[in-house]
Design a protein around this motif. Structure first.
Motif, PDB file in Angstrom:
ATOM      1  N   SER A   1     -27.031 -39.889 -17.377  1.00 40.18           N
ATOM      2  CA  SER A   1     -26.601 -39.164 -18.586  1.00 40.18           C
ATOM      3  C   SER A   1     -27.078 -39.861 -19.866  1.00 40.18           C
ATOM      4  CB  SER A   1     -25.076 -39.088 -18.605  1.00 40.18           C
ATOM      5  OG  SER A   1     -24.530 -40.395 -18.634  1.00 40.18           O
ATOM      6  N   VAL A   2     -27.739 -41.019 -19.715  1.00 43.33           N
ATOM      7  CA  VAL A   2     -28.068 -41.813 -20.910  1.00 43.33           C
ATOM      8  C   VAL A   2     -29.565 -41.730 -21.231  1.00 43.33           C
ATOM      9  CG1 VAL A   2     -28.053 -44.149 -21.908  1.00 43.33           C
ATOM     10  CG2 VAL A   2     -26.164 -43.411 -20.437  1.00 43.33           C
TER      11      VAL A   2
ATOM     12  N   ARG B   1     -33.866 -39.766 -35.428  1.00 39.14           N
ATOM     13  CA  ARG B   1     -33.603 -39.791 -33.974  1.00 39.14           C
ATOM     14  C   ARG B   1     -32.184 -39.431 -33.577  1.00 39.14           C
ATOM     15  NH1 ARG B   1     -37.985 -42.351 -30.745  1.00 39.14           N
ATOM     16  NH2 ARG B   1     -39.601 -42.855 -32.245  1.00 39.14           N
ATOM     17  N   HIS B   2     -31.272 -39.388 -34.512  1.00 38.27           N
ATOM     18  CA  HIS B   2     -29.881 -38.949 -34.249  1.00 38.27           C
ATOM     19  C   HIS B   2     -29.224 -39.619 -33.034  1.00 38.27           C
ATOM     20  CE1 HIS B   2     -30.629 -35.862 -37.174  1.00 38.27           C
ATOM     21  NE2 HIS B   2     -31.688 -35.467 -36.507  1.00 38.27           N
ATOM     22  N   PRO B   3     -29.141 -40.939 -32.991  1.00 40.30           N
ATOM     23  CA  PRO B   3     -28.466 -41.557 -31.837  1.00 40.30           C
ATOM     24  C   PRO B   3     -26.961 -41.271 -31.848  1.00 40.30           C
ATOM     25  CG  PRO B   3     -28.930 -43.196 -33.521  1.00 40.30           C
ATOM     26  CD  PRO B   3     -29.576 -41.922 -33.992  1.00 40.30           C
ATOM     27  N   ASP B   4     -26.382 -41.264 -30.628  1.00 43.14           N
ATOM     28  CA  ASP B   4     -24.919 -41.150 -30.524  1.00 43.14           C
ATOM     29  C   ASP B   4     -24.261 -42.510 -30.697  1.00 43.14           C
ATOM     30  OD1 ASP B   4     -24.803 -38.350 -29.802  1.00 43.14           O
ATOM     31  OD2 ASP B   4     -25.819 -38.976 -27.962  1.00 43.14           O
TER      32      ASP B   4
ATOM     33  N   LYS C   1     -22.650 -46.795 -42.759  1.00 43.26           N
ATOM     34  CA  LYS C   1     -22.645 -45.861 -43.906  1.00 43.26           C
ATOM     35  C   LYS C   1     -23.095 -44.465 -43.511  1.00 43.26           C
ATOM     36  CE  LYS C   1     -22.481 -49.233 -47.371  1.00 43.26           C
ATOM     37  NZ  LYS C   1     -22.865 -49.671 -48.685  1.00 43.26           N
ATOM     38  N   MET C   2     -23.792 -44.361 -42.374  1.00 35.23           N
ATOM     39  CA  MET C   2     -24.233 -43.030 -41.921  1.00 35.23           C
ATOM     40  C   MET C   2     -23.251 -42.422 -40.913  1.00 35.23           C
ATOM     41  SD  MET C   2     -28.304 -43.711 -41.500  1.00 35.23           S
ATOM     42  CE  MET C   2     -28.787 -42.005 -41.357  1.00 35.23           C
ATOM     43  N   GLY C   3     -22.193 -43.151 -40.625  1.00 31.24           N
ATOM     44  CA  GLY C   3     -21.194 -42.626 -39.686  1.00 31.24           C
ATOM     45  C   GLY C   3     -21.649 -42.609 -38.240  1.00 31.24           C
ATOM     46  N   VAL C   4     -22.613 -43.484 -37.908  1.00 29.63           N
ATOM     47  CA  VAL C   4     -23.085 -43.558 -36.514  1.00 29.63           C
ATOM     48  C   VAL C   4     -22.328 -44.687 -35.817  1.00 29.63           C
ATOM     49  CG1 VAL C   4     -25.077 -44.003 -35.027  1.00 29.63           C
ATOM     50  CG2 VAL C   4     -25.374 -42.760 -37.181  1.00 29.63           C
ATOM     51  N   PRO C   5     -21.700 -44.410 -34.678  1.00 25.71           N
ATOM     52  CA  PRO C   5     -20.947 -45.471 -33.983  1.00 25.71           C
ATOM     53  C   PRO C   5     -21.847 -46.657 -33.602  1.00 25.71           C
ATOM     54  CG  PRO C   5     -20.456 -43.307 -33.051  1.00 25.71           C
ATOM     55  CD  PRO C   5     -21.599 -43.111 -34.002  1.00 25.71           C
ATOM     56  N   ILE C   6     -21.285 -47.846 -33.716  1.00 23.92           N
ATOM     57  CA  ILE C   6     -22.053 -49.069 -33.449  1.00 23.92           C
ATOM     58  C   ILE C   6     -21.315 -49.912 -32.412  1.00 23.92           C
ATOM     59  CG2 ILE C   6     -23.281 -51.011 -34.541  1.00 23.92           C
ATOM     60  CD1 ILE C   6     -22.003 -49.866 -37.211  1.00 23.92           C
ATOM     61  N   ALA C   7     -22.082 -50.488 -31.501  1.00 23.25           N
ATOM     62  CA  ALA C   7     -21.513 -51.453 -30.558  1.00 23.25           C
ATOM     63  C   ALA C   7     -22.228 -52.789 -30.762  1.00 23.25           C
ATOM     64  CB  ALA C   7     -21.707 -50.962 -29.126  1.00 23.25           C
ATOM     65  N   HIS C   8     -21.453 -53.873 -30.770  1.00 23.60           N
ATOM     66  CA  HIS C   8     -22.030 -55.211 -30.955  1.00 23.60           C
ATOM     67  C   HIS C   8     -21.943 -55.992 -29.650  1.00 23.60           C
ATOM     68  CE1 HIS C   8     -21.996 -59.315 -33.231  1.00 23.60           C
ATOM     69  NE2 HIS C   8     -23.171 -59.041 -32.706  1.00 23.60           N
ATOM     70  N   VAL C   9     -23.111 -56.367 -29.150  1.00 25.09           N
ATOM     71  CA  VAL C   9     -23.169 -57.185 -27.936  1.00 25.09           C
ATOM     72  C   VAL C   9     -23.254 -58.644 -28.377  1.00 25.09           C
ATOM     73  CG1 VAL C   9     -24.498 -57.702 -25.860  1.00 25.09           C
ATOM     74  CG2 VAL C   9     -24.361 -55.335 -26.689  1.00 25.09           C
ATOM     75  N   GLU C  10     -22.318 -59.451 -27.887  1.00 27.15           N
ATOM     76  CA  GLU C  10     -22.109 -60.847 -28.277  1.00 27.15           C
ATOM     77  C   GLU C  10     -21.254 -60.920 -29.546  1.00 27.15           C
ATOM     78  OE1 GLU C  10     -25.193 -64.343 -27.814  1.00 27.15           O
ATOM     79  OE2 GLU C  10     -24.883 -63.938 -29.931  1.00 27.15           O
TER      80      GLU C  10
ATOM     81  N   GLU D   1     -21.028 -49.383 -18.088  1.00 24.66           N
ATOM     82  CA  GLU D   1     -19.910 -48.561 -17.597  1.00 24.66           C
ATOM     83  C   GLU D   1     -18.946 -48.210 -18.724  1.00 24.66           C
ATOM     84  OE1 GLU D   1     -18.457 -50.792 -14.260  1.00 24.66           O
ATOM     85  OE2 GLU D   1     -20.355 -50.397 -13.226  1.00 24.66           O
ATOM     86  N   ILE D   2     -18.668 -49.181 -19.582  1.00 21.08           N
ATOM     87  CA  ILE D   2     -17.732 -48.918 -20.698  1.00 21.08           C
ATOM     88  C   ILE D   2     -18.348 -47.884 -21.648  1.00 21.08           C
ATOM     89  CG2 ILE D   2     -16.621 -49.942 -22.743  1.00 21.08           C
ATOM     90  CD1 ILE D   2     -16.455 -52.580 -20.999  1.00 21.08           C
ATOM     91  N   LEU D   3     -19.627 -48.031 -21.967  1.00 23.08           N
ATOM     92  CA  LEU D   3     -20.264 -47.078 -22.892  1.00 23.08           C
ATOM     93  C   LEU D   3     -20.194 -45.659 -22.343  1.00 23.08           C
ATOM     94  CD1 LEU D   3     -23.467 -49.030 -24.041  1.00 23.08           C
ATOM     95  CD2 LEU D   3     -21.512 -48.393 -25.460  1.00 23.08           C
ATOM     96  N   VAL D   4     -20.514 -45.507 -21.073  1.00 30.60           N
ATOM     97  CA  VAL D   4     -20.520 -44.174 -20.465  1.00 30.60           C
ATOM     98  C   VAL D   4     -19.094 -43.603 -20.450  1.00 30.60           C
ATOM     99  CG1 VAL D   4     -20.902 -42.963 -18.279  1.00 30.60           C
ATOM    100  CG2 VAL D   4     -22.618 -44.565 -19.137  1.00 30.60           C
ATOM    101  N   ARG D   5     -18.136 -44.460 -20.129  1.00 31.57           N
ATOM    102  CA  ARG D   5     -16.735 -44.003 -20.053  1.00 31.57           C
ATOM    103  C   ARG D   5     -16.234 -43.591 -21.444  1.00 31.57           C
ATOM    104  NH1 ARG D   5     -14.245 -48.538 -17.806  1.00 31.57           N
ATOM    105  NH2 ARG D   5     -13.335 -49.153 -19.779  1.00 31.57           N
ATOM    106  N   VAL D   6     -16.514 -44.436 -22.442  1.00 30.37           N
ATOM    107  CA  VAL D   6     -16.037 -44.149 -23.799  1.00 30.37           C
ATOM    108  C   VAL D   6     -16.663 -42.848 -24.291  1.00 30.37           C
ATOM    109  CG1 VAL D   6     -16.225 -44.915 -26.220  1.00 30.37           C
ATOM    110  CG2 VAL D   6     -15.524 -46.528 -24.449  1.00 30.37           C
ATOM    111  N   PHE D   7     -17.945 -42.670 -24.005  1.00 25.45           N
ATOM    112  CA  PHE D   7     -18.618 -41.459 -24.490  1.00 25.45           C
ATOM    113  C   PHE D   7     -18.063 -40.220 -23.801  1.00 25.45           C
ATOM    114  CE2 PHE D   7     -22.089 -38.467 -25.160  1.00 25.45           C
ATOM    115  CZ  PHE D   7     -22.203 -38.596 -26.533  1.00 25.45           C
TER     116      PHE D   7
END
Ligand code: UD1
Length: 368
Positions: free
Chosen positions: A28-29, A86-89, A109-118, A359-365
């Motif tokens: 799905s990704v 590119r309109h990322p989710d 500022k663009m309202g695009v969700p962000i994930a920080h690794v580390e 797994e967390i990213l897929v579940r959250v989405f």
């Protein structure tokens, strides 16, 4: 789900590679890889992409070097257009380099969700540009993936809600676990042993020329006791040239080399009697490999490497550096020709952090 990864500098690549791979197994990704071009030399970037099995970036922003403001602003301007097109989710940022913060600012500022690794690492030293990048990036993120429990505690103290934070383990160790056997095959069998492996690139060590000169004198003295292998970062090479320090020392006991590719560096690190460094990631790799590590800094954002690992902070005390290095060099462990990495040394540093992130990213989405 369209996930867009942002990488820019050498320490990002070994963190992003396993996450890209783990997400590939989720049908799905869809993934996009953006390289900001903060690091641009083939030896600092291209060779890591090859060895880590990373795909070619979908776009390279070609930012290059500059002051902190120039570099951060240039990434922001160029990256904003990429996000528009590119309109990322979800955008994934890694570590603590200027590209990390720049991308996080744009997305917030663009309202695009962000994930920080580390996420969550803190040296509590705001004199380090990376500490500013860590503090601000974590405030802006929607999902925070920490490598160890101290990260969760730091984030809680800064008021970040616990439901955004996931302790997943260390993705850089995922790359090490995956590629360690291959790295071992590359080890030059005739290499002089025992040796200390040295890396220095922090502005606090290499931009202060009198201090750098004292450090080099200490390394020269140590090289009478054991060989020293010193792959030199481009920033450091410039400073050595400013000092008039001869950098063509391929054959001396203090050997200066060009920056090494990932596999060669891991191989050398795993067989070193000790590591002397100011890098964050190398403190973690040395801990995982069981190699004694002396960190030439007053503090570390990776305290677990001191409490559970092999790391000692020697700060700016050259007497301490010399005596600790001599003690390690004289101890029996230094004569071991190879150590095996220990997946049980630190909780969740087991080579599976990226799978947990995927797994967390897929579940959250899916729950949105
Ligand atoms: C950056 C990160 C640091 C990370 C380090 C790993 C920030 C604030 N710092 O520091 O956290 O530990 O990467 O290397 O983001 N240069 C080249 N070729 C290159 C890259 C750099 O010659 O491919 C030279 C340039 O002269 C440049 C200097 O190295 O000015 C420093 O590069 P820069 O990206 O500004 O910071 P680093 O010291 O590499």
């Amino acid at each position: 789900m369209h996930v867009l990864h942002v990488v820019g500098a050498r320490p990002n690549f070994m963190k992003a590679a396993p996450v890209l791979r783990a997400l590939r197994s989720h049908s799905s990704v869809q993934q996009t890889l953006v390289h900001t071009g903060q690091h641009y030399d083939a030896a600092m970037s291209e060779v890591f992409f090859q060895q880590l099995g990373m795909p070619e970036p979908d776009c390279n922003l070609g930012i290059g070097s500059g002051s902190h403001a120039q570099q951060t602003a240039a990434v922001m301007q160029a990256f904003e257009s990429v996000v528009c097109a590119r309109h990322p989710d979800m955008v994934l940022v890694y570590g603590d380099v200027n590209s990390t913060l720049a991308a996080a600012l744009v997305c917030s500022k663009m309202g695009v969700p962000i994930a920080h690794v580390e996420a969550g690492l803190r040296s509590c030293d705001r004199g380090m540009p990376e500490e500013i990048n860590r503090l601000l990036t974590d405030q802006l993120c929607d999902l925070l993936f920490t490598p160890s429990a101290d990260g969760d505690q730091n984030l809680a103290r800064e008021g970040i809600p616990a439901n955004k934070v996931h302790c997943v383990g260390n993705v850089m160790i995922d790359s090490l676990v995956a590629l360690f056997p291959h790295a071992q095959e590359l080890f030059p069998k005739d290499f002089l042993s025992p040796y200390a492996l040295v890396t220095l690139h922090r502005p606090s060590n290499v931009d202060d020329l009198p201090w750098l000169s004292d450090l080099l004198r200490t390394l020269s003295e140590l090289s009478t006791k054991l060989n020293i292998i010193f792959p030199v970062h481009p920033r450091t090479r410039q400073r050595l040239q400013d000092l008039g320090f001869a950098t063509n020392r391929g054959e001396s006991r203090l050997r200066l080399l060009d920056p090494l590719p990932y596999l060669e560096f891991i191989a050398l690190q795993s067989r070193a009697a000790l590591v002397i460094t100011d890098s964050g990631g190398i403190q973690e790799e040395a801990t995982f490999l069981g190699v004694p590590c002396l960190t030439v800094r007053e503090n570390t954002e990776r305290p677990i490497t001191v409490t559970l690992g092999t790391n000692q902070l020697v700060g700016r005390d050259l007497g301490k550096l010399r005596s600790a290095a001599e003690k390690i060099a004289a101890s029996p462990v230094s004569s071991e020709s190879s150590r095996l990495p220990d997946p049980n040394r630190i909780p969740l540093w087991d080579g599976k952090a990226s799978e947990r992130i995927a797994e967390i990213l897929v579940r959250v989405f899916a729950s949105r």
